[in-house]
Motif scaffolding. Structure first.
Motif, PDB file in Angstrom:
ATOM      1  N   VAL A  12      -4.243   2.786  -6.887  1.00 50.09           N
ATOM      2  CA  VAL A  12      -4.589   1.478  -7.546  1.00 50.09           C
ATOM      3  C   VAL A  12      -3.751   0.525  -6.827  1.00 50.09           C
ATOM      4  O   VAL A  12      -2.455   0.619  -6.622  1.00 50.09           O
ATOM      5  CB  VAL A  12      -3.951   1.810  -8.984  1.00 50.09           C
ATOM      6  N   ALA A  13      -4.313  -0.699  -6.794  1.00 52.26           N
ATOM      7  CA  ALA A  13      -3.307  -1.743  -5.802  1.00 52.26           C
ATOM      8  C   ALA A  13      -2.558  -2.284  -6.824  1.00 52.26           C
ATOM      9  O   ALA A  13      -2.482  -2.439  -8.017  1.00 52.26           O
ATOM     10  CB  ALA A  13      -4.520  -2.871  -5.739  1.00 52.26           C
ATOM     11  N   TRP A  14      -1.375  -2.965  -6.157  1.00 51.20           N
ATOM     12  CA  TRP A  14      -0.129  -3.174  -6.910  1.00 51.20           C
ATOM     13  C   TRP A  14      -0.410  -4.227  -7.714  1.00 51.20           C
ATOM     14  O   TRP A  14      -0.793  -5.338  -7.243  1.00 51.20           O
ATOM     15  CB  TRP A  14       1.000  -3.230  -5.709  1.00 51.20           C
ATOM     16  N   ASP A  15      -0.004  -4.351  -9.010  1.00 46.83           N
ATOM     17  CA  ASP A  15      -0.440  -5.469  -9.828  1.00 46.83           C
ATOM     18  C   ASP A  15       0.591  -6.509  -9.643  1.00 46.83           C
ATOM     19  O   ASP A  15       0.558  -7.530 -10.364  1.00 46.83           O
ATOM     20  CB  ASP A  15      -0.104  -5.031 -11.563  1.00 46.83           C
ATOM     21  N   GLN A  16       2.020  -6.024  -9.025  1.00 45.32           N
ATOM     22  CA  GLN A  16       2.922  -7.368  -8.866  1.00 45.32           C
ATOM     23  C   GLN A  16       2.811  -7.820  -7.429  1.00 45.32           C
ATOM     24  O   GLN A  16       3.605  -8.652  -6.901  1.00 45.32           O
ATOM     25  CB  GLN A  16       4.455  -6.888  -9.078  1.00 45.32           C
ATOM     26  N   SER A  17       1.623  -7.636  -6.791  1.00 48.65           N
ATOM     27  CA  SER A  17       1.287  -8.073  -5.388  1.00 48.65           C
ATOM     28  C   SER A  17       1.022  -9.333  -5.447  1.00 48.65           C
ATOM     29  O   SER A  17       0.565 -10.266  -6.252  1.00 48.65           O
ATOM     30  CB  SER A  17       0.348  -7.451  -4.669  1.00 48.65           C
ATOM     31  N   PRO A  18       1.385 -10.410  -4.311  1.00 47.15           N
ATOM     32  CA  PRO A  18       0.759 -11.839  -4.191  1.00 47.15           C
ATOM     33  C   PRO A  18      -0.677 -11.812  -4.034  1.00 47.15           C
ATOM     34  O   PRO A  18      -1.171 -12.871  -4.118  1.00 47.15           O
ATOM     35  CB  PRO A  18       1.540 -12.255  -2.878  1.00 47.15           C
ATOM     36  N   VAL A  19      -1.246 -10.739  -3.832  1.00 44.70           N
ATOM     37  CA  VAL A  19      -2.756 -10.630  -3.700  1.00 44.70           C
ATOM     38  C   VAL A  19      -3.453 -10.397  -4.973  1.00 44.70           C
ATOM     39  O   VAL A  19      -2.949  -8.982  -5.695  1.00 44.70           O
ATOM     40  CB  VAL A  19      -3.012  -9.469  -2.486  1.00 44.70           C
ATOM     41  N   PRO A  20      -4.415 -10.759  -5.566  1.00 44.49           N
ATOM     42  CA  PRO A  20      -4.874 -10.240  -6.747  1.00 44.49           C
ATOM     43  C   PRO A  20      -5.179  -8.872  -6.859  1.00 44.49           C
ATOM     44  O   PRO A  20      -5.878  -8.613  -5.800  1.00 44.49           O
ATOM     45  CB  PRO A  20      -6.132 -11.286  -6.993  1.00 44.49           C
ATOM     46  N   GLN A  21      -5.184  -8.308  -7.951  1.00 43.28           N
ATOM     47  CA  GLN A  21      -5.484  -6.655  -7.855  1.00 43.28           C
ATOM     48  C   GLN A  21      -6.731  -6.355  -7.508  1.00 43.28           C
ATOM     49  O   GLN A  21      -6.761  -5.394  -6.988  1.00 43.28           O
ATOM     50  CB  GLN A  21      -4.903  -6.116  -9.227  1.00 43.28           C
ATOM     51  N   GLN A  22      -7.714  -7.229  -7.898  1.00 44.34           N
ATOM     52  CA  GLN A  22      -9.041  -6.756  -7.820  1.00 44.34           C
ATOM     53  C   GLN A  22      -9.286  -6.897  -6.180  1.00 44.34           C
ATOM     54  O   GLN A  22     -10.367  -6.468  -5.831  1.00 44.34           O
ATOM     55  CB  GLN A  22     -10.021  -7.697  -8.457  1.00 44.34           C
ATOM     56  N   ALA A  23      -8.665  -7.603  -5.455  1.00 43.81           N
ATOM     57  CA  ALA A  23      -8.858  -7.608  -4.233  1.00 43.81           C
ATOM     58  C   ALA A  23      -7.955  -6.686  -3.192  1.00 43.81           C
ATOM     59  O   ALA A  23      -7.946  -6.681  -2.060  1.00 43.81           O
ATOM     60  CB  ALA A  23      -8.905  -9.075  -3.521  1.00 43.81           C
ATOM     61  N   GLY A  24      -6.925  -6.244  -3.691  1.00 44.48           N
ATOM     62  CA  GLY A  24      -5.837  -5.445  -3.303  1.00 44.48           C
ATOM     63  C   GLY A  24      -6.233  -4.305  -2.403  1.00 44.48           C
ATOM     64  O   GLY A  24      -7.344  -3.725  -2.694  1.00 44.48           O
ATOM     65  N   ILE A  25      -5.159  -3.945  -1.438  1.00 47.39           N
ATOM     66  CA  ILE A  25      -5.611  -2.755  -0.753  1.00 47.39           C
ATOM     67  C   ILE A  25      -5.040  -1.727  -1.625  1.00 47.39           C
ATOM     68  O   ILE A  25      -3.912  -1.488  -2.218  1.00 47.39           O
ATOM     69  CB  ILE A  25      -4.583  -2.804   0.475  1.00 47.39           C
ATOM     70  N   ASN A  26      -6.035  -0.586  -1.652  1.00 43.42           N
ATOM     71  CA  ASN A  26      -5.749   0.653  -2.772  1.00 43.42           C
ATOM     72  C   ASN A  26      -5.804   1.945  -1.864  1.00 43.42           C
ATOM     73  O   ASN A  26      -6.049   2.955  -2.575  1.00 43.42           O
ATOM     74  CB  ASN A  26      -6.788   0.366  -3.737  1.00 43.42           C
ATOM     75  N   GLY A  27      -5.776   1.975  -0.738  1.00 46.25           N
ATOM     76  CA  GLY A  27      -5.609   3.170   0.089  1.00 46.25           C
ATOM     77  C   GLY A  27      -6.110   3.131   1.509  1.00 46.25           C
ATOM     78  O   GLY A  27      -6.368   2.127   2.007  1.00 46.25           O
ATOM     79  N   LEU A  28      -6.122   4.404   2.135  1.00 49.73           N
ATOM     80  CA  LEU A  28      -6.271   4.260   3.534  1.00 49.73           C
ATOM     81  C   LEU A  28      -7.795   4.969   3.575  1.00 49.73           C
ATOM     82  O   LEU A  28      -8.316   5.678   3.092  1.00 49.73           O
ATOM     83  CB  LEU A  28      -5.452   5.488   4.245  1.00 49.73           C
ATOM     84  N   GLY A  29      -8.400   4.037   4.450  1.00 52.87           N
ATOM     85  CA  GLY A  29      -9.959   4.410   5.106  1.00 52.87           C
ATOM     86  C   GLY A  29      -9.809   5.386   6.425  1.00 52.87           C
ATOM     87  O   GLY A  29      -8.742   5.964   6.590  1.00 52.87           O
ATOM     88  N   PRO A  30     -10.943   5.641   7.053  1.00 53.25           N
ATOM     89  CA  PRO A  30     -11.191   6.182   8.103  1.00 53.25           C
ATOM     90  C   PRO A  30     -10.302   5.829   9.230  1.00 53.25           C
ATOM     91  O   PRO A  30      -9.767   4.652   9.245  1.00 53.25           O
ATOM     92  CB  PRO A  30     -12.409   5.904   8.663  1.00 53.25           C
ATOM     93  N   VAL A  31      -9.657   6.795   9.821  1.00 46.88           N
ATOM     94  CA  VAL A  31      -8.873   7.160  10.764  1.00 46.88           C
ATOM     95  C   VAL A  31      -9.746   7.305  12.203  1.00 46.88           C
ATOM     96  O   VAL A  31     -10.486   8.000  12.164  1.00 46.88           O
ATOM     97  CB  VAL A  31      -7.583   8.049  10.797  1.00 46.88           C
ATOM     98  N   HIS A  32      -9.445   6.215  13.012  1.00 46.05           N
ATOM     99  CA  HIS A  32     -10.348   5.996  14.223  1.00 46.05           C
ATOM    100  C   HIS A  32      -9.515   6.566  15.572  1.00 46.05           C
ATOM    101  O   HIS A  32      -8.380   5.973  15.796  1.00 46.05           O
ATOM    102  CB  HIS A  32     -10.620   4.415  14.422  1.00 46.05           C
ATOM    103  N   LEU A  33     -10.079   7.650  16.079  1.00 47.28           N
ATOM    104  CA  LEU A  33      -9.404   8.122  17.290  1.00 47.28           C
ATOM    105  C   LEU A  33     -10.213   7.744  18.574  1.00 47.28           C
ATOM    106  O   LEU A  33     -11.454   7.666  18.564  1.00 47.28           O
ATOM    107  CB  LEU A  33      -9.427   9.615  17.255  1.00 47.28           C
ATOM    108  N   THR A  34      -9.448   7.611  19.911  1.00 46.40           N
ATOM    109  CA  THR A  34     -10.194   7.243  21.026  1.00 46.40           C
ATOM    110  C   THR A  34      -9.966   8.235  21.820  1.00 46.40           C
ATOM    111  O   THR A  34      -8.762   8.585  22.059  1.00 46.40           O
ATOM    112  CB  THR A  34      -9.705   5.830  21.533  1.00 46.40           C
ATOM    113  N   VAL A  35     -10.797   9.181  22.593  1.00 41.93           N
ATOM    114  CA  VAL A  35     -10.584   9.996  23.491  1.00 41.93           C
ATOM    115  C   VAL A  35     -11.564   9.947  24.695  1.00 41.93           C
ATOM    116  O   VAL A  35     -12.588   9.422  24.427  1.00 41.93           O
ATOM    117  CB  VAL A  35     -10.670  11.678  22.857  1.00 41.93           C
TER     118      VAL A  35
END
Length: 319
Positions: free
Chosen positions: A141-164
């Motif tokens: 759940v994006a932080w409700d005290q963030s300077p970014v509106p909660q509906q646009a806020g960052i709410n987690g980690l997505g795919p991790v990209h490895l290079t080999v």
């Protein structure tokens, strides 16, 4: 035994204050823990996450003031993804990045998801990923005290990209040891998922044998951690990884979670980490990250540790 998804990603910064300013004031993430590297107490370890510091939402940084320039290449965790609610949120971020002068690329679609790639001031490679079509692991759940509106806020980690240079050794570890599933390919990238799948449970492995080996520095990623349920399950993973012939750290008590570390054959550092007990173990949930937190086994060294750190004001003026 089941890897549930991404637990956290840990990266390197050369300046904790500038890092804190960018990730809280520009990206609007919550600092949920200000502590030190338990293996080198002279450096800060900062944890940014959703409003509660939920597993699967943590992007962390070790401060290494003398860290040099990163020269990107193989044997690396080359991009970290951050989840947002939907495609509309990405339009907000495009405008916000223009406002703050953040180095960004155009929005594009990857694997039926809209994405927006950008770099932090130290060149950390990041991508915002829309959860508009996500059907897998739930976000935080994006932080409700963030300077970014909660509906646009960052709410987690997505795919991790490895290079080999060669995907086979890494793929074998992901599938045969950790139980990931290969779900597809796009261009020179192979996609693996675990648990419920979806945005928060993917590893993307890019194959590029023409690149040199990465020389890490500020703006590079140190390791990726994957989620396991609890310490009992982590002990079983220790047996499995040792049985497969991989040297490992054994169980490590990080106080906020228990961990196990090992390197896969392409020398990328993997961590398995328990979901709990969590960041509210030693701080009130309403005041996470506002003061220097030390686990009990470092508390007796507090005076010495604080004397060696450059003061960093992380008090939340809104509280």
């Amino acid at each position: 035994m089941n890897i549930k998804g991404i637990h956290h990603v840990s990266a390197i910064t050369a300046n904790a204050k500038k890092n804190y300013d960018f990730y809280t004031n520009v990206l609007g993430m919550r600092l949920v823990k200000k502590t030190v590297n338990q293996d080198d107490n002279s450096m800060y370890h900062l944890f940014y996450a959703d409003e509660k510091g939920s597993p699967g939402t943590d992007l962390t940084f070790f401060e290494i003031p003398r860290a040099g320039t990163t020269y990107s290449g193989t044997h690396s965790i080359s991009t970290t993804s951050l989840r947002v609610k939907d495609d509309r949120a990405l339009e907000y971020w495009k405008e916000r990045f223009d406002q703050f002068g953040v180095d960004q690329d155009p929005i594009k679609e990857v694997l039926n998801r809209k994405t927006l790639s950008f770099r932090d001031p130290e060149g950390q490679r990041l991508t915002l990923v829309s959860d508009g079509n996500n059907e897998g692991v739930a976000p935080g759940v994006a932080w409700d005290q963030s300077p970014v509106p909660q509906q646009a806020g960052i709410n987690g980690l997505g795919p991790v990209h490895l290079t080999v240079a060669d995907a086979a050794p890494t793929a074998n570890v992901l599938i045969d040891i950790l139980g990931f599933r290969k779900v597809g390919t796009i261009d020179n990238r192979i996609v693996f998922e675990t648990g419920e799948g979806g945005t928060g449970a993917e590893v993307h492995v890019e194959v590029n044998p023409e690149l040199p080996r990465e020389r890490p520095g500020r703006g590079s990623v140190h390791h990726v951690a994957f989620r396991v349920e609890d310490e009992a399950e982590l002990a079983k993973w220790e047996d499995k990884i040792r049985g497969a012939g991989f040297p490992n750290s054994g169980l490590v008590d990080r106080f906020y979670f228990k961990s196990l570390y090992f390197r896969e054959p392409n020398h990328i550092l993997f961590e398995l980490a328990t979901d709990g007990p969590g960041f509210a173990t030693d701080e009130d949930e309403n005041h996470l990250g506002e003061s220097l937190a030390l686990p009990p086994f470092l508390e007796h060294k507090r005076q010495q540790i604080e004397s060696e750190l450059v003061p960093l004001d992380t008090s939340n003026k809104q509280n």
